[in-house]
Design an enzyme around this catalytic site. Structure first.
Site: not given
Length: 373
Positions: A27, A105, A187, A304, A327
């Site tokens: 997400p 999500q 969160y 990563l 990403r």
């Protein structure tokens, strides 16, 4: 044979969801919703990533209440209006791609809600700038410079739990195959878990058992209504001495498994500005291994992971069962195609794109290049 391109079944009460490979689009907040509604940006973004070669595409953190949005431009699923926008946009995007399973999500940002867009500083918004009241397990601010959130009452906690349930029901009604509860990155659910953010003195704070109580209650309530694969994303370490850590994450994963959790998505950090994150290739993979070993749950590694050989090595080592990328897919939306060509896997592709493939890669798609006249 490549493990990255071997099938995997996510168990669930409705019989499970079989994925043709182990690649997951993680997400990614897009900050392009309008009052919680999906927009044409999402149509483009989702259509692109449904053509990525991944077996599972995860819709970004989607707020279950308006005040649970991270920013004013975050996606929501809290009423008929936001449901209609999301359902219509997703239906149109799915028509533009081969069949790909979709996960959503569901989230509440807690004390990190009411924030500016990342490219506008990302800091807490004042009321005069469009901000709103924020809530957390305790009246403890994220940053010393920020006003504290309102400590949640038991009644308000019950409302939030019910909102997660309603959002999951809406997702199920529109044909979304899986749900991931957002318990990471500072969160609300993560705030309850972490002793750095949770300073309550009732049955929801203090001890490990108390701090996991509300997250467990939310999970159980959603499990009761959602019949597809249901999992949770965890920050398995706060990267702060005395904070939430891998050992506690492993025990929580065991508890979640006992009440019907089907997968764990292992991330880290986000709850404290004091975090010291050891950034580097695959830096969260050891946490995924720790949680997987402790719980036996199907586990997603993320963070990563950028190269096909790296993803394959993680699976071959038994560190995780699925590989989630974020990403990397923004930079290369057809990352799954590249991985298939590199590892001898097979993915589905939209016919309009077949001609872009070099002949040596076409075997990965089982298609012959279509020549131009």
């Amino acid at each position: 044979m490549s493990l990255l391109f071997s099938p995997l079944t996510l168990p669930s009460p409705n019989g499970g969801l079989t994925l043709p490979n182990r690649i997951v689009v993680a997400p990614m907040c897009q900050y392009n919703a309008h009052d919680g509604e999906a927009t044409d940006w999402h149509l483009m973004h989702w259509g692109n990533l449904l053509n990525s070669g991944a077996a599972l595409f995860t819709i970004e953190a989607t707020a279950v209440l308006p005040e649970g949005r991270i920013t004013p431009a975050c996606l929501g699923l809290w009423d008929e209006r936001t449901e209609a926008a999301l359902a219509d946009t997703l239906q149109r995007a799915r028509r533009l791609a081969p069949h790909t399973a979709v996960c959503i999500q569901l989230a509440h940002a807690g004390r990190k809600a009411s924030s500016a867009l990342p490219w506008e500083g990302g800091q807490l918004l004042a009321a005069e700038s469009g901000g709103w009241e924020t809530f957390g397990p305790s009246a403890e601010s994220q940053l010393p410079s920020e006003p504290p959130p309102t400590a949640l009452s038991l009644a308000r906690m019950a409302e939030i739990k019910a909102a997660f349930v309603r959002a999951a029901e809406r997702a199920q009604a529109m044909g979304i195959e899986a749900v991931e509860l957002h318990g990471a990155h500072g969160y609300l659910i993560h705030e309850f878990l972490s002793p750095l953010a949770n300073h309550r003195d009732d049955e929801y704070g203090g001890s490990f058992e108390n701090r996991i109580r509300f997250p467990m209650e939310v999970f159980a309530a959603v499990r009761a209504v959602f019949k597809g694969p249901l999992g949770m994303r965890l920050s398995a370490s706060d990267w702060v001495e005395g904070g939430w850590d891998g050992e506690q994450s492993g025990v929580l994963a065991q508890r979640l498994k006992a009440v019907g959790c089907d997968f764990i998505h292992v991330s880290s950090g986000g709850v404290s500005p004091q975090q010291k994150i050891p950034l580097g290739a695959g830096y969260q993979v050891p946490l995924a291994r720790q949680v997987r070993d402790a719980s036996g749950l199907l586990t997603m590694a993320v963070g990563l992971i950028t190269e096909p050989a790296q993803a394959e090595a993680i699976l071959q080592a038994g560190d995780a069962d699925l590989i989630a990328l974020a990403r990397a897919f923004l930079y290369q939306p057809r990352w799954g195609w590249l991985a298939a060509a590199a590892l001898g896997g097979t993915v589905q592709a939209t016919p309009a794109y077949w001609r872009c493939l070099p002949r040596e890669a076409q075997a990965a798609f089982g298609k012959v290049s279509v020549g131009m006249r």
